[in-house]
Enzyme design. Structure first.
Site, PDB file in Angstrom:
ATOM      1  N   ALA A  12       0.809  -1.314  -0.051  1.00 31.04           N
ATOM      2  CA  ALA A  12       0.128  -0.127   0.067  1.00 31.04           C
ATOM      3  C   ALA A  12       0.722   1.191   0.065  1.00 31.04           C
ATOM      4  O   ALA A  12       0.473   2.327  -0.618  1.00 31.04           O
ATOM      5  CB  ALA A  12      -1.090  -0.115   0.920  1.00 31.04           C
ATOM      6  N   ALA A  13       2.053   1.198   0.601  1.00 31.43           N
ATOM      7  CA  ALA A  13       3.108   2.423   0.566  1.00 31.43           C
ATOM      8  C   ALA A  13       3.656   2.563  -0.750  1.00 31.43           C
ATOM      9  O   ALA A  13       4.559   3.555  -0.845  1.00 31.43           O
ATOM     10  CB  ALA A  13       3.680   2.299   1.860  1.00 31.43           C
ATOM     11  N   ARG A  98      16.019 -15.993 -12.278  1.00 31.73           N
ATOM     12  CA  ARG A  98      14.777 -16.186 -12.204  1.00 31.73           C
ATOM     13  C   ARG A  98      14.073 -16.987 -11.324  1.00 31.73           C
ATOM     14  O   ARG A  98      13.280 -16.559 -10.455  1.00 31.73           O
ATOM     15  CB  ARG A  98      14.093 -16.892 -13.617  1.00 31.73           C
ATOM     16  CG  ARG A  98      12.352 -16.957 -13.560  1.00 31.73           C
ATOM     17  CD  ARG A  98      12.090 -17.561 -14.814  1.00 31.73           C
ATOM     18  NE  ARG A  98      12.276 -18.797 -15.183  1.00 31.73           N
ATOM     19  CZ  ARG A  98      11.847 -19.731 -16.003  1.00 31.73           C
ATOM     20  NH1 ARG A  98      11.016 -19.127 -17.089  1.00 31.73           N
ATOM     21  NH2 ARG A  98      12.401 -20.954 -16.034  1.00 31.73           N
ATOM     22  N   ASN A 105       9.422 -14.323  -4.190  1.00 32.55           N
ATOM     23  CA  ASN A 105       8.157 -14.136  -4.482  1.00 32.55           C
ATOM     24  C   ASN A 105       7.420 -14.870  -3.730  1.00 32.55           C
ATOM     25  O   ASN A 105       6.213 -14.905  -3.300  1.00 32.55           O
ATOM     26  CB  ASN A 105       7.470 -13.515  -5.868  1.00 32.55           C
ATOM     27  CG  ASN A 105       8.119 -12.215  -6.035  1.00 32.55           C
ATOM     28  OD1 ASN A 105       7.477 -11.394  -5.604  1.00 32.55           O
ATOM     29  ND2 ASN A 105       9.002 -12.028  -7.001  1.00 32.55           N
ATOM     30  N   GLN A 112       0.747 -15.189   2.051  1.00 33.11           N
ATOM     31  CA  GLN A 112      -0.744 -14.635   1.804  1.00 33.11           C
ATOM     32  C   GLN A 112      -1.668 -15.296   1.288  1.00 33.11           C
ATOM     33  O   GLN A 112      -3.073 -15.185   1.878  1.00 33.11           O
ATOM     34  CB  GLN A 112      -0.297 -13.214   0.687  1.00 33.11           C
ATOM     35  CG  GLN A 112       0.717 -12.211   1.360  1.00 33.11           C
ATOM     36  CD  GLN A 112       1.109 -10.879   0.534  1.00 33.11           C
ATOM     37  OE1 GLN A 112       0.297 -11.167  -0.656  1.00 33.11           O
ATOM     38  NE2 GLN A 112       1.658 -10.054   1.034  1.00 33.11           N
ATOM     39  N   GLY A 130       1.267  -7.525  -8.402  1.00 29.21           N
ATOM     40  CA  GLY A 130       2.815  -7.825  -8.295  1.00 29.21           C
ATOM     41  C   GLY A 130       3.467  -8.731  -9.236  1.00 29.21           C
ATOM     42  O   GLY A 130       2.584  -9.820  -9.287  1.00 29.21           O
ATOM     43  N   ASP A 159      -2.417  -4.209 -19.845  1.00 28.20           N
ATOM     44  CA  ASP A 159      -2.136  -4.589 -21.316  1.00 28.20           C
ATOM     45  C   ASP A 159      -3.264  -4.290 -22.557  1.00 28.20           C
ATOM     46  O   ASP A 159      -3.038  -3.749 -23.480  1.00 28.20           O
ATOM     47  CB  ASP A 159      -1.401  -6.040 -21.583  1.00 28.20           C
ATOM     48  CG  ASP A 159      -0.197  -6.261 -20.257  1.00 28.20           C
ATOM     49  OD1 ASP A 159       0.642  -5.768 -20.407  1.00 28.20           O
ATOM     50  OD2 ASP A 159      -0.628  -7.123 -19.383  1.00 28.20           O
ATOM     51  N   ARG A 162      -3.652  -0.747 -22.693  1.00 27.89           N
ATOM     52  CA  ARG A 162      -2.616  -0.279 -23.716  1.00 27.89           C
ATOM     53  C   ARG A 162      -2.814  -0.463 -25.241  1.00 27.89           C
ATOM     54  O   ARG A 162      -2.939   0.082 -25.888  1.00 27.89           O
ATOM     55  CB  ARG A 162      -1.270  -0.898 -23.331  1.00 27.89           C
ATOM     56  CG  ARG A 162      -0.807  -0.275 -22.082  1.00 27.89           C
ATOM     57  CD  ARG A 162       0.450  -1.050 -21.467  1.00 27.89           C
ATOM     58  NE  ARG A 162       0.889  -0.353 -20.562  1.00 27.89           N
ATOM     59  CZ  ARG A 162       1.941  -1.059 -19.538  1.00 27.89           C
ATOM     60  NH1 ARG A 162       2.359  -2.289 -19.737  1.00 27.89           N
ATOM     61  NH2 ARG A 162       2.590  -0.312 -18.818  1.00 27.89           N
ATOM     62  N   HIS A 187       1.608 -11.932 -18.465  1.00 28.38           N
ATOM     63  CA  HIS A 187       1.784 -10.516 -18.435  1.00 28.38           C
ATOM     64  C   HIS A 187       3.353 -10.372 -18.251  1.00 28.38           C
ATOM     65  O   HIS A 187       3.977 -10.367 -17.303  1.00 28.38           O
ATOM     66  CB  HIS A 187       1.189  -9.940 -16.885  1.00 28.38           C
ATOM     67  CG  HIS A 187       1.839  -8.487 -17.020  1.00 28.38           C
ATOM     68  ND1 HIS A 187       1.359  -7.369 -17.639  1.00 28.38           N
ATOM     69  CD2 HIS A 187       2.560  -7.959 -15.934  1.00 28.38           C
ATOM     70  CE1 HIS A 187       2.028  -6.457 -17.161  1.00 28.38           C
ATOM     71  NE2 HIS A 187       2.739  -6.661 -16.178  1.00 28.38           N
TER      72      HIS A 187
HETATM   73  P1  NAX Z   1       6.973  -0.094  -5.346  1.00 23.17           P
HETATM   74  O1  NAX Z   1       8.109  -0.662  -5.086  1.00 23.17           O
HETATM   75  O2  NAX Z   1       6.697   1.430  -5.457  1.00 23.17           O
HETATM   76  O3  NAX Z   1       6.084  -0.583  -4.044  1.00 23.17           O
HETATM   77  C1  NAX Z   1       5.992  -1.925  -3.651  1.00 23.17           C
HETATM   78  C2  NAX Z   1       5.341  -1.972  -2.135  1.00 23.17           C
HETATM   79  O4  NAX Z   1       5.246  -3.303  -1.775  1.00 23.17           O
HETATM   80  C3  NAX Z   1       6.681  -1.238  -1.100  1.00 23.17           C
HETATM   81  O5  NAX Z   1       5.838  -0.343  -0.485  1.00 23.17           O
HETATM   82  C4  NAX Z   1       7.096  -2.462  -0.538  1.00 23.17           C
HETATM   83  O6  NAX Z   1       7.329  -1.975   0.833  1.00 23.17           O
HETATM   84  C5  NAX Z   1       5.834  -3.319  -0.429  1.00 23.17           C
HETATM   85  N1  NAX Z   1       6.003  -4.752  -0.151  1.00 23.17           N
HETATM   86  C6  NAX Z   1       7.139  -5.372  -0.454  1.00 23.17           C
HETATM   87  N2  NAX Z   1       6.925  -6.797  -0.002  1.00 23.17           N
HETATM   88  C7  NAX Z   1       5.525  -6.751   0.677  1.00 23.17           C
HETATM   89  C8  NAX Z   1       4.971  -7.736   1.380  1.00 23.17           C
HETATM   90  N3  NAX Z   1       5.280  -9.130   1.403  1.00 23.17           N
HETATM   91  N4  NAX Z   1       3.769  -7.408   1.865  1.00 23.17           N
HETATM   92  C9  NAX Z   1       3.201  -6.274   1.757  1.00 23.17           C
HETATM   93  N5  NAX Z   1       4.010  -5.202   0.959  1.00 23.17           N
HETATM   94  C10 NAX Z   1       5.090  -5.424   0.676  1.00 23.17           C
HETATM   95  O7  NAX Z   1       6.472  -0.810  -6.738  1.00 23.17           O
HETATM   96  P2  NAX Z   1       5.083  -0.347  -7.557  1.00 23.17           P
HETATM   97  O8  NAX Z   1       5.380   0.510  -8.576  1.00 23.17           O
HETATM   98  O9  NAX Z   1       4.036  -0.071  -6.611  1.00 23.17           O
HETATM   99  O10 NAX Z   1       4.746  -1.927  -8.355  1.00 23.17           O
HETATM  100  C11 NAX Z   1       4.200  -2.846  -7.515  1.00 23.17           C
HETATM  101  C12 NAX Z   1       4.330  -4.126  -8.390  1.00 23.17           C
HETATM  102  O11 NAX Z   1       3.330  -4.257  -9.474  1.00 23.17           O
HETATM  103  C13 NAX Z   1       5.537  -4.639  -8.866  1.00 23.17           C
HETATM  104  O12 NAX Z   1       5.886  -6.004  -8.594  1.00 23.17           O
HETATM  105  C14 NAX Z   1       5.501  -4.157 -10.412  1.00 23.17           C
HETATM  106  O13 NAX Z   1       6.345  -5.175 -11.089  1.00 23.17           O
HETATM  107  C15 NAX Z   1       3.920  -4.442 -10.724  1.00 23.17           C
HETATM  108  N6  NAX Z   1       3.234  -4.198 -11.881  1.00 23.17           N
HETATM  109  C16 NAX Z   1       2.449  -5.130 -12.407  1.00 23.17           C
HETATM  110  C17 NAX Z   1       1.704  -4.586 -13.697  1.00 23.17           C
HETATM  111  C18 NAX Z   1       0.803  -5.469 -14.093  1.00 23.17           C
HETATM  112  O14 NAX Z   1       0.218  -5.008 -15.042  1.00 23.17           O
HETATM  113  N7  NAX Z   1       0.541  -6.644 -13.721  1.00 23.17           N
HETATM  114  C19 NAX Z   1       1.740  -3.481 -14.119  1.00 23.17           C
HETATM  115  C20 NAX Z   1       2.379  -2.152 -13.009  1.00 23.17           C
HETATM  116  C21 NAX Z   1       3.680  -2.937 -12.141  1.00 23.17           C
HETATM  117  O15 NAX Z   1       4.769  -2.793 -12.788  1.00 23.17           O
END
Ligand code: NAX
Length: 329
Positions: A12-13, A98, A105, A112, A130, A159, A162, A187
């Site tokens: 969320a942050a 990988r 993850n 979760q 994620g 996607d 887009r 994805h």
């Molecule tokens: P950020 O790095 O800004 O935010 C991720 C947040 O997750 C951080 O605040 C971190 O503290 C928190 N976090 C990490 N592990 C955690 C856990 N175990 N429990 C709870 N919180 C946790 O990344 P952001 O730009 O917000 O992107 C988040 C994810 O979306 C990434 O994995 C990114 O690759 C993915 N995306 C997926 C997309 C899709 O189309 N499916 C597109 C957008 C994005 O790239």
């Protein structure tokens, strides 16, 4: 008045979280008449920033926002959850293989999934954002044996959107006049954005782009598939607002239904349709109604499309085999 819906957001942050929370709290996720409780899950380092965001949410005085919980405990975050947006993930860092990425993850999405299994509401709907989103969704789903598999989905709506945006730019048609675009597969860069079933302003989409196979292969498909990298290159940060928007669209469509004559794209557990091995979480064309989705059946798949779907599904199969070998599913 309606009972508030519990919406859990992990990560969320993060930057997607920041773009997402205000729109959920203002009613865009579920509807303008649905009150929400927000449950924010972060890792300990992210809690303080989440608290700051929560202060801003309070300062918006959203009429639909009832309660905000902030925690680093998945059991608490998913307690009674009706909708869960799994955004937080472990990103790939320099030199990471990988296997390391999937392992890290697995350490997030396995627990979760179990917390969802043990604590979420009976009607839980899960969207994994994620990355690697499809395989993270698979890990969560397999760790939640008591939850129907179809409640776990992965996001390919960005996607999809887009692809619609690119078709609109190419043809000059309104996005609202573009229908039945499909994202197939993973994805990732192997995804297949398919316009052969699509319609642009009442015409077959391929005709609307001048039957231009070279444009399709050399421009449209790679532009959609590699858009994430292009955004990073231009913005200096990955797509966040458009990703949050797509997450909102995904859940809104799942809950509220697709329009007659149209469909959307979602990563869902395969039932073997279109030769995608059953059990994989792969993107398909789906229609939604009354909170349930169905994979669109009976589409004719050309050899061109078949090869691209197969390539992306092969990648998903390899990811599944890798997480199986790591004991994550
Ligand atoms: P950020 O790095 O800004 O935010 C991720 C947040 O997750 C951080 O605040 C971190 O503290 C928190 N976090 C990490 N592990 C955690 C856990 N175990 N429990 C709870 N919180 C946790 O990344 P952001 O730009 O917000 O992107 C988040 C994810 O979306 C990434 O994995 C990114 O690759 C993915 N995306 C997926 C997309 C899709 O189309 N499916 C597109 C957008 C994005 O790239």
């Amino acid at each position: 008045t309606r009972t508030p819906v519990n919406v859990t957001i992990t990560g969320a942050a993060g930057q997607i979280g920041y773009a997402l929370l205000f729109r959920i709290a203002s009613g865009h996720l579920l509807g303008a008449d649905v009150p929400v409780n927000l449950r924010l899950l972060e890792i300990p380092q992210g809690l303080k920033a989440a608290e700051g965001t929560a202060m801003e949410l309070v300062d918006c005085a959203f009429p639909l926002l009832r309660d905000i919980t902030i925690t680093d405990n998945p059991n608490e975050a998913f307690d009674g959850a009706n909708v869960a947006l799994l955004v937080g993930a472990r990103p790939r860092t320099a030199g990471m293989e990988r296997g390391d990425l999937l392992q890290a993850n697995g350490g997030i999405f396995g627990p979760q999934g179990k917390a969802i299994n043990d604590h979420a509401a009976d009607d839980i709907k899960v969207l994994v954002v994620g990355n690697p989103a499809n395989t993270n969704a698979l890990i969560a789903q397999r760790n939640a044996p008591d939850v129907p598999a179809e409640r776990f989905t992965a996001m390919t709506r960005l996607d999809h959107n887009r692809a619609v945006g690119q078709l609109s730019a190419k043809t000059g048609a309104l996005v609202s006049d573009i229908k039945r675009v499909t994202i197939w597969g993973n994805h990732s860069a192997t995804q297949y954005p398919d316009i052969f079933q699509a319609e642009v302003a009442g015409k077959p989409a391929f005709e609307a782009v001048g039957n231009d196979q070279a444009w399709l292969e050399n421009d449209f498909i790679p532009t959609v598939a590699k858009r994430g990298a292009a955004i990073i290159e231009a913005r200096g940060a990955s797509s966040a607002a458009s990703a949050a928007n797509a997450a909102i669209d995904h859940v809104y469509t799942w809950v509220n239904g697709t329009a007659e004559g149209d469909w959307t794209s979602m990563g869902v557990v395969s039932d073997g349709s279109y030769g995608v091995p059953a059990g994989l979480i792969s993107s398909f064309p789906v229609t939604t109604k009354d909170g349930k989705f169905e994979i669109v059946q009976g589409l004719e798949i050309s050899d061109f499309s078949r090869a691209r779907i197969d390539a992306s599904v092969k990648e998903l199969t390899e990811e599944r085999d890798a997480v199986q070998e790591l004991g994550l599913i």
